[in-house]
Design a protein around this motif. Structure first.
Motif: not given
Length: 324
Positions: A143-147, A206-209, A217-224, A226-233
């Protein structure tokens, strides 16, 4: 409206619940409540033991209470999601809608007052793409990725709208009526850009929290990450758009000032040009001992010719100087 989503072979399947018995027969991974009634909240309390308060999506909630974890492991997150309805038939404009998430026993509960574009986008993707979601935390991350993607699409819409405004401002003479329309269009895009910036800031929090809560898990942490990098862009784009909006606003206001100065210049030139004939008429209107119209037959024609010359000469001089 109460919708539950179950997982089967990595795909989400949606089912609208209309009774407590129908809810008892499913094992959902996501329970979505859109403007829920008291009866539907009662079904959730009976089935999952979760009490949903009436003020869960109020906007006046304290900032410190938007992200927290209960002693029993419940994860509570309140996030704002962007809704851009300016292009729709109703043209309600852009707004941020509060959504409450509760993660309990590997089931995600979401509460909101209207159906959101981000939720529709996730439902469509989850039906088409296999193995997209594995658990409730994946639903929240998607949901956050789609947002973030929806915010990027809205930024592209702002670029297109400002391009049209730039064409009107920079490629033709702007009248006062055009300036009013341009300022209204710029104000709408500035409001949308500000809401996008607020929306991505809330998503980042929200992602930082979630990353600090150590529930991923490790995969979800890496996905988070990546979403933060997209937001920074997206931040650089919003900053650039703010600068472009300010430039177009200043340019439009400058054209308004030019139009006003033209009007003031006309009155200034007219007042200066008509001052000499007014002076001549005042002099000839005085009570002389020898009246021109009595002692001199050409008195009136001479006065009128002198007044006309005193009008034409200033206008000729102003035009030669380029002041007209």
């Amino acid at each position: 409206m109460l919708n539950v989503f179950t997982l089967a072979n990595g795909r989400l399947f949606q089912e609208e619940i209309e009774s407590a018995d129908a809810l008892a027969d499913v094992q959902p991974v996501w329970v979505d409540l859109e403007n829920p009634t008291a009866e539907e909240k009662g079904w959730i309390a009976s089935r999952f033991g979760l009490v949903i308060p009436d003020d869960i999506v109020d906007d006046d909630i304290e900032e410190s209470a938007r992200f927290y974890e209960e002693d029993n492991g419940e994860l509570h997150i309140r996030s704002d999601f962007l809704v851009d309805e300016d292009a729709g038939p109703d043209r309600k404009g852009a707004r941020n809608v509060r959504v409450a998430f509760i993660l309990r026993d590997n089931v995600l509960f979401s509460v909101h007052v209207i159906d959101l574009p981000v939720f529709r986008l996730l439902r469509m993707r989850a039906r088409r793409i296999p193995a997209l979601i594995e658990d409730a935390k994946d639903v929240l991350l998607k949901l956050y990725d789609a947002d973030a993607e929806y915010s990027a699409d809205s930024l592209e819409g702002i670029y297109d709208a400002l391009e049209k405004v730039s064409t009107r401002v920079l490629q033709k003479e702007v009248t006062d009526a055009d300036a009013a329309e341009i300022l209204a269009a710029i104000a709408r895009q500035e409001d949308l850009n500000g809401r996008i910036r607020r929306n991505v800031m809330d998503t980042r929090r929200a992602l930082s929290f979630m990353m600090r809560s150590r529930l991923l898990n490790a995969e979800q942490f890496e996905e988070s990450r990546q979403i933060l990098r997209d937001i920074d862009s997206l931040d650089s784009h919003t900053a650039f758009l703010f600068d472009k909006i300010n430039f177009l606003m200043d340019a439009t206001v400058g054209f308004i000032n030019i139009n006003q100065n033209r009007i003031i210049k006309i009155f200034s030139v007219a007042s200066v040009a008509l001052l000499p004939p007014t002076l001549i008429a005042s002099i000839y209107g005085m009570n002389f001992r020898a009246m021109p119209e009595l002692d001199w037959s050409l008195g009136y024609p001479f006065a009128l010719a002198l007044m006309l010359a005193s009008v034409v000469t200033p206008f000729w001089y102003f035009r030669r100087k380029g002041w007209l």
